[in-house]
Design an enzyme around this catalytic site. Structure first.
Site, PDB file in Angstrom:
ATOM      1  N   GLY A 207      87.488  34.162  51.533  1.00  0.00           N
ATOM      2  CA  GLY A 207      88.721  35.582  52.529  1.00  0.00           C
ATOM      3  C   GLY A 207      90.131  35.019  51.636  1.00  0.00           C
ATOM      4  O   GLY A 207      90.215  34.247  50.594  1.00  0.00           O
ATOM      5  N   GLY A 233      89.618  37.143  40.688  1.00  0.00           N
ATOM      6  CA  GLY A 233      90.867  36.694  41.113  1.00  0.00           C
ATOM      7  C   GLY A 233      91.378  37.857  40.625  1.00  0.00           C
ATOM      8  O   GLY A 233      93.277  37.336  41.097  1.00  0.00           O
ATOM      9  N   ASP A 234      91.058  38.088  39.445  1.00  0.00           N
ATOM     10  CA  ASP A 234      91.681  38.799  38.455  1.00  0.00           C
ATOM     11  C   ASP A 234      91.642  40.571  39.329  1.00  0.00           C
ATOM     12  O   ASP A 234      93.468  41.008  39.368  1.00  0.00           O
ATOM     13  CB  ASP A 234      91.429  38.794  37.621  1.00  0.00           C
ATOM     14  CG  ASP A 234      91.775  37.524  36.362  1.00  0.00           C
ATOM     15  OD1 ASP A 234      92.948  36.739  36.619  1.00  0.00           O
ATOM     16  OD2 ASP A 234      90.834  37.374  35.337  1.00  0.00           O
TER      17      ASP A 234
HETATM   18  P1  ADP Z   1      89.335  33.277  41.666  1.00  0.00           P
HETATM   19  O1  ADP Z   1      88.442  34.277  40.700  1.00  0.00           O
HETATM   20  O2  ADP Z   1      90.788  32.931  41.153  1.00  0.00           O
HETATM   21  O3  ADP Z   1      89.176  30.934  41.967  1.00  0.00           O
HETATM   22  P2  ADP Z   1      88.980  33.745  44.402  1.00  0.00           P
HETATM   23  O4  ADP Z   1      87.528  33.630  44.098  1.00  0.00           O
HETATM   24  O5  ADP Z   1      89.726  33.169  45.792  1.00  0.00           O
HETATM   25  O6  ADP Z   1      89.840  33.477  43.411  1.00  0.00           O
HETATM   26  O7  ADP Z   1      88.513  35.488  44.580  1.00  0.00           O
HETATM   27  C1  ADP Z   1      89.711  36.702  45.123  1.00  0.00           C
HETATM   28  C2  ADP Z   1      89.809  37.444  46.291  1.00  0.00           C
HETATM   29  O8  ADP Z   1      88.086  38.178  45.547  1.00  0.00           O
HETATM   30  C3  ADP Z   1      88.986  36.537  47.198  1.00  0.00           C
HETATM   31  O9  ADP Z   1      90.886  35.875  48.233  1.00  0.00           O
HETATM   32  C4  ADP Z   1      88.048  37.253  47.777  1.00  0.00           C
HETATM   33  O10 ADP Z   1      89.235  38.270  48.793  1.00  0.00           O
HETATM   34  C5  ADP Z   1      86.927  37.891  47.012  1.00  0.00           C
HETATM   35  N1  ADP Z   1      86.545  37.298  46.433  1.00  0.00           N
HETATM   36  C6  ADP Z   1      85.706  36.314  45.781  1.00  0.00           C
HETATM   37  N2  ADP Z   1      84.689  35.669  46.019  1.00  0.00           N
HETATM   38  C7  ADP Z   1      83.795  36.506  47.244  1.00  0.00           C
HETATM   39  C8  ADP Z   1      82.971  36.527  47.855  1.00  0.00           C
HETATM   40  N3  ADP Z   1      81.550  35.805  47.474  1.00  0.00           N
HETATM   41  N4  ADP Z   1      82.683  37.521  48.298  1.00  0.00           N
HETATM   42  C9  ADP Z   1      83.543  38.356  49.232  1.00  0.00           C
HETATM   43  N5  ADP Z   1      84.975  38.090  48.360  1.00  0.00           N
HETATM   44  C10 ADP Z   1      85.049  37.774  47.024  1.00  0.00           C
END
Ligand code: ADP
Length: 290
Positions: A207, A233-234
């Site tokens: 989250g 993330g995007d």
């Molecule tokens: P990035 O791609 O920049 O590393 P994140 O992986 O933190 O970004 O993902 C951004 C947001 O997308 C998270 O804060 C969450 O709300 C959602 N998200 C990402 N991965 C998951 C997952 N495995 N299950 C549910 N929500 C996800």
């Protein structure tokens, strides 16, 4: 003059991907087993995310004078994104990716035209201005200065992480690092102390946390069947920008963005996986607070 919900000032790339049994050694040639081209670049991905989230979006970027430019222009048009593109005489931004049969990849990113993105000709009128760090830092600072002068909200996705000046941090209404980036930037408290209005730390399947000078709040992730986390993330940043432009409070916008990020993990790729507004609302209805 048109007014937009979201103006993204950022990068656009064509990602070219070859699969092979193994990576070539320096000086070696190996036979490939497949080849694909995908639109990419954090700027373009986030513009698509904001548009599919329901926003009226414009994209300020730069393309080269090659066929990749035509492909990326069509990707923007397909989601009804207006653009203000400068055309340079060199190559459009590229990511050249080799994936071996274990799924391990090696990537060469060529900034190409992205290195000359500028807002010297002015910024389109928008409620929210959203930037990442795949374009010159001077352009990000100039974009946020112009945004502030016009009364727009500024959002920075500090990826890939770079050292950020005190000037730039003080210009960020919202900064959205992931859990690795926030550490490299010295932690959420330091970012708040530096003058960022709010720090939203995304933590993948764990989250997100919202830090403001007043309080810290955690939102759980939505429960989805993950296929490929590329573009989560995007999706989050584009969707957040769209909802802040619509007037949502930060927590509500972040909840919507979290649903968008979760849905982006349920399909492969970045641009193809960006969810539409009706799918995001359906997930919010199904799972309430995540
Ligand atoms: P990035 O791609 O920049 O590393 P994140 O992986 O933190 O970004 O993902 C951004 C947001 O997308 C998270 O804060 C969450 O709300 C959602 N998200 C990402 N991965 C998951 C997952 N495995 N299950 C549910 N929500 C996800």
């Amino acid at each position: 003059m048109a007014h937009y919900d979201v103006c993204v000032v950022g990068s656009a790339n064509l990602d070219i991907v070859a699969t092979a049994a193994r990576h070539p050694l320096p000086g070696e040639t190996v036979h490939g087993t497949g080849y694909h081209e995908y639109p990419g670049g954090k700027g373009l991905n986030q513009a698509v995310a904001a548009a599919r989230s329901g926003g009226r979006v414009t994209f300020v970027g730069a393309l080269g004078d090659d066929t990749a430019a035509d492909i990326l222009r069509n990707v923007l048009a397909a989601d009804a994104i207006d653009d203000r593109l400068s055309i340079t005489s060199g190559a459009t931004g590229r990511a050249v990716i080799v994936v071996d049969e274990s799924g391990e990849n090696s990537i060469v990113v060529v900034a190409g035209a992205n290195a000359s993105v500028t807002v010297d000709r002015g910024l389109p009128s928008a409620s929210v201005v959203l930037c990442q760090l795949e374009i010159p830092l001077t352009t990000v600072v100039a974009s946020f200065r112009a945004a502030r002068a016009a009364g727009a909200t500024t959002i920075l996705n500090p990826a890939p992480t770079a050292e950020l000046s005190a000037d730039l941090l003080a210009l960020c209404d919202v900064i959205v690092p992931n859990e690795h980036e926030v550490d490299l930037l010295g932690g959420a408290d330091a970012l708040v102390a530096a003058g960022c209005g709010a720090v939203v730390v995304t933590r993948g399947g764990d989250g997100l946390d919202i830090h403001t000078p007043m309080r810290t709040q955690h939102l759980a992730a939505f429960d989805v069947d993950v296929v490929d986390t590329t573009g989560a993330g995007d999706a989050f940043c584009g969707a957040l920008a769209c909802r802040l432009a619509a007037g949502d409070a930060l927590t509500d916008a972040a909840r919507w963005a979290s649903a968008a990020g979760a849905l982006a993990t349920t399909a492969p790729g970045a641009v193809p996986a960006q969810p539409q507004a009706d799918a995001i609302s359906a997930l919010l209805v199904r799972q309430g607070d995540g």
